[in-house]
Design a protein around this motif. Structure first.
Motif, mmCIF file in Angstrom:
data_model
loop_
_atom_site.group_PDB
_atom_site.id
_atom_site.type_symbol
_atom_site.label_atom_id
_atom_site.label_comp_id
_atom_site.label_asym_id
_atom_site.label_seq_id
_atom_site.Cartn_x
_atom_site.Cartn_y
_atom_site.Cartn_z
ATOM 1 N N LEU A 118 11.697 6.200 -2.886
ATOM 2 C CA LEU A 118 12.171 5.132 -1.996
ATOM 3 C C LEU A 118 11.392 5.228 -0.687
ATOM 4 O O LEU A 118 11.518 6.198 0.056
ATOM 5 N N HIS A 119 10.580 4.246 -0.471
ATOM 6 C CA HIS A 119 9.720 4.223 0.706
ATOM 7 C C HIS A 119 9.834 2.820 1.270
ATOM 8 O O HIS A 119 9.865 1.852 0.510
ATOM 9 N N GLN A 120 9.874 2.704 2.600
ATOM 10 C CA GLN A 120 10.084 1.367 3.171
ATOM 11 C C GLN A 120 9.009 0.370 2.736
ATOM 12 O O GLN A 120 9.243 -0.815 2.696
ATOM 13 N N ASP A 121 7.843 0.867 2.405
ATOM 14 C CA ASP A 121 6.757 -0.022 2.011
ATOM 15 C C ASP A 121 6.451 0.074 0.529
ATOM 16 O O ASP A 121 5.336 -0.193 0.108
ATOM 17 N N PHE A 122 7.461 0.442 -0.246
ATOM 18 C CA PHE A 122 7.233 0.658 -1.677
ATOM 19 C C PHE A 122 6.611 -0.565 -2.342
ATOM 20 O O PHE A 122 5.673 -0.465 -3.132
ATOM 21 N N GLY A 123 7.146 -1.762 -2.017
ATOM 22 C CA GLY A 123 6.700 -2.991 -2.678
ATOM 23 C C GLY A 123 5.211 -3.231 -2.495
ATOM 24 O O GLY A 123 4.498 -3.578 -3.445
ATOM 25 N N MET A 124 4.745 -3.015 -1.278
ATOM 26 C CA MET A 124 3.323 -3.292 -1.032
ATOM 27 C C MET A 124 2.437 -2.289 -1.764
ATOM 28 O O MET A 124 1.449 -2.652 -2.395
ATOM 29 N N LYS A 125 2.832 -1.030 -1.702
ATOM 30 C CA LYS A 125 2.018 -0.016 -2.383
ATOM 31 C C LYS A 125 1.978 -0.292 -3.887
ATOM 32 O O LYS A 125 0.935 -0.214 -4.530
ATOM 33 N N GLU A 126 3.129 -0.632 -4.423
ATOM 34 C CA GLU A 126 3.228 -0.876 -5.861
ATOM 35 C C GLU A 126 2.353 -2.073 -6.263
ATOM 36 O O GLU A 126 1.626 -2.020 -7.255
ATOM 37 N N LEU A 127 2.432 -3.139 -5.466
ATOM 38 C CA LEU A 127 1.636 -4.333 -5.774
ATOM 39 C C LEU A 127 0.141 -4.008 -5.710
ATOM 40 O O LEU A 127 -0.628 -4.352 -6.622
ATOM 41 N N ILE A 128 -0.250 -3.307 -4.658
ATOM 42 C CA ILE A 128 -1.674 -2.988 -4.502
ATOM 43 C C ILE A 128 -2.140 -2.096 -5.656
ATOM 44 O O ILE A 128 -3.178 -2.331 -6.266
ATOM 45 N N GLN A 129 -1.311 -1.093 -5.961
ATOM 46 C CA GLN A 129 -1.695 -0.171 -7.036
ATOM 47 C C GLN A 129 -1.828 -0.912 -8.375
ATOM 48 O O GLN A 129 -2.783 -0.703 -9.118
ATOM 49 N N ARG A 130 -0.879 -1.803 -8.648
ATOM 50 C CA ARG A 130 -0.950 -2.567 -9.902
ATOM 51 C C ARG A 130 -2.180 -3.476 -9.917
ATOM 52 O O ARG A 130 -2.782 -3.701 -10.958
ATOM 53 N N PHE A 131 -2.495 -4.014 -8.752
ATOM 54 C CA PHE A 131 -3.680 -4.872 -8.678
ATOM 55 C C PHE A 131 -4.947 -4.056 -8.970
ATOM 56 O O PHE A 131 -5.806 -4.480 -9.747
ATOM 57 N N TYR A 132 -5.023 -2.878 -8.361
ATOM 58 C CA TYR A 132 -6.201 -2.031 -8.605
ATOM 59 C C TYR A 132 -6.284 -1.643 -10.082
ATOM 60 O O TYR A 132 -7.372 -1.609 -10.658
#
Ligand SMILES: NC(=O)c1ccc[n+]([C@@H]2O[C@H](COP(=O)([O-])OP(=O)(O)OC[C@H]3O[C@@H](n4cnc5c(N)ncnc54)[C@H](OP(=O)(O)O)[C@@H]3O)[C@@H](O)[C@H]2O)c1
Lengths: 393, 349
Positions: A310-324
């Motif tokens: 649980l990280h306040q910026d989880f959504g952004m990291k997850e989206l970026i990682q999936r994009f990569y």
């Protein structure tokens, strides 16, 4: 090691850098801002070696494989095209483009060149949205959703952002076709679009200005928006954007046999089965079940916090990682292109109704009139030909 | 009388941040000193009630020009800088984000200085900075903090966006001073207090989860009452022979954090809990370690740099200010506290 670049070094860029730093096997090689000082400050704080004020120069000297574009939306189309022409994959912040036409053209262009794109719909990838998606896929709803509700609130309390926007008609937010809405509502709409058909048969829009905004003194800016949508297979959706309701960012999906509510602020996913209880049990069991759901959510959140998931910026990291990952050929793009385009079309439709259609103009006039007679202004309009065409294409 | 100053009453003076907490006082004092050829830079969204009220109260106030714009726009800066001899630059980025703070402090200052050099008749640029630029990491507890103290080297690590903006702003001003020979003076106020600002300084403590945590203990606060600070800024703009100097601004009499909080609590009835410095220090270190270890699951807002800068406790000197600017506080600490506390409702018993 993926080579990453960022164009636009404002507030959102910081968030991107923070998220990218948490992803293995990638490196930010350069940043670019028309204002070199802005690029320099980002480089300095995050120890990035190269900064530029010219996009072409940056592309040519640092050869990024992926470019994140975090500039005002008016520049998205041209910058994204430039990066795609160079051969870089593109992460484009929300709103993806100013119009749906631009979104379609960009995606088509990227596909022709074998490149990938994503939109900054990071709230689609928060822990609770992932869980909601999993439940929906697993059949908890019992079929296609009957009705959806997306609530998105935005607090005007901190006027350090809206103050300069409201005070300056030349501010880039004010020059967007949908003004304040344009810069904010795509997150909430993208949530609905995921569960809607391509063909939307009805869109009814009502918008007005809150008294709080009126006090802050921008006449023509609206900040309260409600949209009612129906798609081809009669799934209906309600979108509510408000600056007056505080701390409400939710998606509710109602299916034939169950409903799910994902609360983005509380990080909860609450399931509810559509079942009846005998006699007085209907007063005892459902509240207890709800209580159990919330307790379960609280413990999941605590566990996720302790495990550092649980990280306040989880959504952004997850989206970026999936994009990569999608770029490295492992998975499909995280935000389906269909959803990016449909979100853009829906936005076009909404803004046309409230800001440019004749009918909407009347409504707009009414917005200015309403305060004297106390009536709520309503802009109504069925789907226009333009949307029918774009929805069926 | 005005011969002792570098500008005459006919010269144009520009005040940025003029509708802000300190800016309004600066304008008032300039008028009081007889300088009425003033341009007050404001944003279209600025709240003008306090500024307008002061201008109405002063007979020469009607000559003051309000210049609407944004320092982020070079055009607006040009409009404001035309024919200006002296700039008192108080506008600053108070945003929590680094980019936002940098933009409204550093970038805005760069635009203004460019315009001043090109379209003004530069006699002096007074850059209002802050104590937030200092690092006390290598300063002993209780040691004197003056203008010679080292500046913060790692504002990002300190997690202080405002301080970062102010540091970069100062860097640019010094660069323009050296490279373009722009005459400048830097003023670094401590904690400015007075009616119009209700929040307590972070140096006293933090208001969180509905409780006020008193972290300042018996530290001396670098207090300066808003009128006194504004006069120091005005004198930094007018006094000859101080080019490229830096001045810390604190009042003569200081209060400890505890004394300040006690007076505030007596008036407002607010509840607070005191945390001793070693505990604050340990908690900050722990927080910082966890933030780093968890890849910033928690933002590193509490860290050793901040802990040292805000709660370690130093003493402050205004010797340079008194000697070179011949400044002395126009309002005593007793009167200042009375005025500050006057803005709060008395607690109901
Ligand atoms: N207060 C303190 O304790 C303290 C201590 C040390 C140093 N200082 C320094 O003293 C100066 C004044 O502080 P203050 O307390 O009076 O702050 P304030 O009340 O927040 O005033 C800041 C002013 O800057 C203006 N501003 C910000 N960005 C701008 C832009 N892009 N273009 C034009 N104007 C802009 C603001 O305009 P709006 O009104 O439109 O927002 C506001 O009037 C600042 O430089 C601050 O760093 C203050």
């Amino acid at each position: 090691m993926l080579r990453i670049a960022i164009i636009g070094c404002g507030k959102v860029a910081d968030q991107h850098v923070g998220a990218i730093h948490r992803i293995p096997s990638c490196r930010i090689v350069s940043v670019c801002d028309r204002e070199l000082l802005m690029a320099k400050q980002l480089c300095e704080r995050f120890h990035i070696s190269e900064c530029f004020s010219d996009v072409q120069e940056m592309l040519q000297s640092t050869h990024p494989q992926v470019v994140h574009i975090t500039t005002p939306p008016q520049s998205h189309f041209q910058l994204a095209k430039q990066c795609l022409e160079f051969g870089s994959h593109v992460y484009l912040e929300k709103p993806f483009t100013v119009t749906a036409e631009e979104a379609e053209e960009l995606i088509e262009f990227a596909e022709r060149r074998g490149l990938k794109m994503t939109a900054g719909h990071n709230y689609q990838f928060t822990l609770e949205m992932l869980e909601m998606r999993r439940l929906a896929k697993a059949g908890f709803l019992g079929g296609k959703p009957v009705h959806l509700e997306s609530y998105w609130s935005y607090d005007l309390g901190d006027i350090s952002y809206v103050g300069p926007v409201l005070g300056n008609p030349a501010h880039w937010v004010r020059r967007l076709p949908g003004q304040l809405f344009h810069n904010i509502i795509s997150h909430g709409l993208a949530k609905l679009v995921e569960f809607l058909d391509d063909e939307l048969t009805e869109i009814i829009v009502t918008a007005h200005q809150s008294s709080q905004l009126r006090l802050l003194g921008a006449k023509e800016v609206l900040d309260e928006l409600r949209v009612l949508i129906r798609d081809k297979s009669d799934t209906t959706a309600l979108f509510c954007f408000s600056t007056q309701v505080k701390n409400l960012n939710q998606l509710r999906i109602y299916g034939p046999s169950g409903s799910i509510t994902a609360d983005i602020i509380a990080g909860t996913v609450v399931r509810k089965e559509n079942r009846a209880y005998k006699s007085y049990l209907t007063y005892f069991l459902p509240p207890l079940k709800d209580a159990r759901e919330y307790l379960r959510n609280a413990s999941v959140n605590v566990i996720n916090f302790v495990r550092q998931r649980l990280h306040q910026d989880f959504g952004m990291k997850e989206l970026i990682q999936r994009f990569y990952q999608s770029i490295q050929g492992e998975t499909p793009v995280p935000v389906p292109y269909r959803e990016i385009i449909l979100t853009a079309r829906l936005m076009d439709q909404i803004f046309a109704q409230i800001y440019t259609d004749n009918e909407a103009q009347e409504c707009h006039n009414e917005v200015n009139r309403v305060h004297s007679d106390g009536r709520l202004p309503v802009a109504r309009g069925g789907i226009t030909d333009r949307t029918r065409r774009s929805a069926s294409s | 009388m005005t011969l002792k100053y570098i500008v005459s009453p006919a010269d144009r003076i520009l005040v940025t941040g003029s509708s802000g907490f300190i800016g309004v006082k600066v304008v008032e004092i300039l008028l009081e000193y007889g300088f009425a050829n003033l341009g007050c830079f404001i944003r279209p969204s600025s709240r003008l009630d306090r500024l307008k009220e002061r201008l109405e109260q002063c007979p020469s106030g009607k000559n003051v020009e309000l210049i609407k714009g944004d320092l982020l726009s070079r055009d607006d800066c040009r409009k404001a800088a035309e024919g200006v001899s002296l700039v008192l630059h108080l506008a600053a980025g108070m945003e929590k984000s680094f980019a936002g703070a940098f933009m409204n402090s550093a970038l805005a200052t760069r635009n203004l200085m460019d315009a001043f050099l090109e379209y003004g008749q530069p006699k002096r640029f007074v850059n209002v900075s802050s104590f937030a630029v200092y690092s006390t990491l290598n300063l002993k507890r209780g040691a004197i903090l003056d203008e010679t103290c080292p500046l913060e080297e790692a504002p990002q690590e300190r997690c202080d966006a405002y301080g970062f903006g102010k540091l970069k702003q100062e860097e640019l001003v010094k660069q323009y001073g050296e490279r373009d020979e722009m005459p400048y003076v830097i003023v670094r106020p401590g904690v400015v207090f007075g009616p119009g600002k209700r929040d307590l300084s972070g140096r006293v403590g933090i208001d969180t989860f509905g409780i006020f945590m008193h972290l300042g203990g018996s530290n001396h606060l670098p207090l300066t009452f808003v009128d006194n600070c504004a006069e120091a800024i005005v004198l930094a703009g007018l006094t000859p022979g101080i080019n490229a100097e830096t001045f810390n601004v604190v009042d003569d009499e200081s209060l400890t954090s505890r004394q300040f909080l006690r007076a505030y609590r007596k008036k407002t009835g607010r509840f607070s809990i005191s945390i001793p410095y070693p505990v604050t220090c340990a908690l900050c270190l722990l927080w910082d370690k966890y933030a780093k270890w968890s890849n910033y699951q928690l933002p590193a807002v509490f860290n050793r740099r901040r802990c040292s800068a805000e709660w370690k406790g130093n003493r402050y000197s205004n010797r340079k200010l008194r000697e070179l600017l011949r400044w002395q506080p126009r309002i005593s600490m007793d009167k200042a506290m009375e005025a500050f506390l006057g803005q709060f409702e008395a607690k109901s018993r």
